[in-house]
Design an enzyme around this catalytic site. Sequence first.
Site, mmCIF file in Angstrom:
data_model
loop_
_atom_site.group_PDB
_atom_site.id
_atom_site.type_symbol
_atom_site.label_atom_id
_atom_site.label_comp_id
_atom_site.label_asym_id
_atom_site.label_seq_id
_atom_site.Cartn_x
_atom_site.Cartn_y
_atom_site.Cartn_z
ATOM 1 N N GLU A 494 63.201 -86.202 9.064
ATOM 2 C CA GLU A 494 64.226 -86.282 8.020
ATOM 3 C C GLU A 494 63.634 -86.774 6.690
ATOM 4 O O GLU A 494 64.065 -86.377 5.620
ATOM 5 C CB GLU A 494 65.349 -87.217 8.487
ATOM 6 C CG GLU A 494 66.503 -87.405 7.523
ATOM 7 C CD GLU A 494 67.357 -86.149 7.317
ATOM 8 O OE1 GLU A 494 67.117 -85.112 7.970
ATOM 9 O OE2 GLU A 494 68.270 -86.206 6.472
ATOM 10 N N THR A 605 74.395 -73.218 -1.869
ATOM 11 C CA THR A 605 73.521 -74.193 -1.217
ATOM 12 C C THR A 605 73.727 -74.248 0.298
ATOM 13 O O THR A 605 73.027 -74.952 1.003
ATOM 14 C CB THR A 605 73.666 -75.586 -1.868
ATOM 15 O OG1 THR A 605 72.602 -76.416 -1.408
ATOM 16 C CG2 THR A 605 75.003 -76.219 -1.555
HETATM 17 C C1 DMJ Z 1 73.548 -78.038 3.948
HETATM 18 O O1 DMJ Z 1 74.876 -78.288 4.209
HETATM 19 C C2 DMJ Z 1 73.316 -77.672 2.522
HETATM 20 O O2 DMJ Z 1 72.100 -77.037 2.413
HETATM 21 C C3 DMJ Z 1 73.349 -78.845 1.596
HETATM 22 O O3 DMJ Z 1 73.024 -78.503 0.276
HETATM 23 C C4 DMJ Z 1 72.400 -79.899 2.052
HETATM 24 N N1 DMJ Z 1 72.457 -80.172 3.438
HETATM 25 C C5 DMJ Z 1 72.752 -79.209 4.426
HETATM 26 C C6 DMJ Z 1 71.622 -78.749 5.284
HETATM 27 O O4 DMJ Z 1 70.599 -79.594 5.479
#
Ligand code: DMJ
Length: 625
Positions: A494, A605
């Site tokens: 992580e 995202t």
């Molecule tokens: C997702 O939900 C999206 O990519 C977000 O921007 C960040 N975290 C998670 C995945 O790790």
Amino acid sequence: MLVRKVPGFVPASPWGLRLPHKFLFLLFLSGLVTLCFGALFLLPHSSRLKRLFSASRTQQPGLEVMAEIAGHRSVSEQEPPPNPAPAAPAPGEDDPSRLLGALRRKGWLRRTRPTGPREEGNRVAALRPQEESVRFSFDYSGFRSRLRHPVLGTRTDESKESQSLVRAQREKIKEMMRFSWQNYRRYAMGKNELRPLTKDGFQGSMFGGLSGATIIDSLDTLYLMELKEEFQEAKAWVQDSFHLNVSGEASLFEVNIRYIGGLLSAFYLTGEEVFRVKAIKLGEKLLPAFNTPTGIPKGVVNFKSGSWGWATAGSSSILAEFGSLHLEFLHLTELSGNPVFAEKVRNIRKVLREIDKPFGLYPNFLSPVSGNWVQHHVSVGGLGDSFYEYLIKSWLMSAKTDTEAKNMYYEALEAIETYLVNVSPGGLTYIAEWRGGILDHKMGHLACFSGGMIALGAEDAKEDKRAYYRELAAQITRTCHESYARSDTKLGPEAFWFNSGREAVATQLSESYYILRPEVVESYMYLWRQTHDPIYREWGWEVVMALEKHCRTEAGFSGIQDVYSNNPNHDNRQQSFFLAETLKYLYLLFSEDDVLSLEDWVFNTEAHPLPVNHSDSSSIAGHRH
Ligand code: DMJ
């Protein structure tokens, strides 16, 4: 006729009532009116009246009221008056008609037109069924004709390709998706996520009572991989069982990127109305979060049963959260004809453009009340990440017309280069975190998306920086690969550090877990598309093998608790972003470049593809999908 006044004579009214009778009648009438009026407030669903009389809350900057001003009510209220008169904009607010005009000029509303079937009395016809229609239609075939490439690519000669390794690799990833979906469907259908060890569902509290996060997050991946039966199962659930009438506290950001993003891309890929309507209706439920003095939304919105609620109190909003709404909200306006969504995110942009930035950096926390930064912690990983991503993607999604986003992106990147980018003694390039001038020499897994982002933005940088950005993107991606390669499982932790002689490794167990995150394979995919260097496919395949070895369980994929263990424990969670992002990016890594071409699509995202706003008419002829 003259009426002679005679003492003691009270003239009759025109209806034949004498004055005392008339008075008594009026008294009775007003009593009756008061009674009815009061009773309305006691009715359980008198939200319209409540709204009329709670104007101070609902008519604060924007909210659904903005939609009404422009003649576009919330989808949930389908009773527009004929030719609603535009209200004067509040001081300092954009005139909605000007905003609409501007949006049309930019092409964002050009392809929508009011349809609104009308009954006598100018009421919109009842919806059939109630949730399945909105007042605006979208020219879907026009949109498809403007794409430069077939959505699923131009097929190569399949008989030749079937021999190839890359096809087999893609098929393997498709099998992983089918396996993930089928186990979710079997053990957790309708719940937000699958718990593969206990073989049941996980609901969580992030989505304010909304269900089916895995379903909505999976729609476009199932479509992309041509898992047709599974896609139909997912669509049927959205149609019949995805209910928005929930109450609970939801993360504005998570609902936006997963649910709104997932529904929008499902609509753009298929043209199915159900996805458009539900995206818009859900978008409206998020609007109360923007009801703050600055218009910077709070992070949490309380869905009240029905269509509106209020945002909870909280001292600061998070950059990555309020900075990652722009793409989806522009599309909500595009698909609804309602300018309110675009207006909200343009206001966020304005606040961020105008505020002082320490050394050009954007701290992670901002007060939605005062509009000031709350503390000076800067990160390209968690809390900051997708804000930067949405700047460059706003530029790309606008077909390179949103120069404000472009300028903000390159300015921010310059500051990041200057203050955060470092090279370790071992030669690994990384992006550190900044706390009021002091660096944490650490990178989160989340920050590994930045290799892909910097690659994506390299082409439009100043000429003298393009090669530098390409190299920076490649180096950061190499470092993230190292964080995987240096673990026993070949999956990355992580967070990993660069100090005390140890590089690209976690320094404590609490940072050693891997929860099926996508950011590293996301960067492999962008770097592959940019360079076609086979190393990215090699690295991607290493991840596939590691997932199979350590994360696949009898009933689905699971995160692991320690990437440095040869036999790690599972965390019993198949995250929805594994199906939305990790498997999608892996599949695209082993696909041709014209599959969801970056000329036509930007990925939000959560890896949901949203179309670039091509405004010219050049298009492909006779494409297949
Ligand atoms: C997702 O939900 C999206 O990519 C977000 O921007 C960040 N975290 C998670 C995945 O790790």
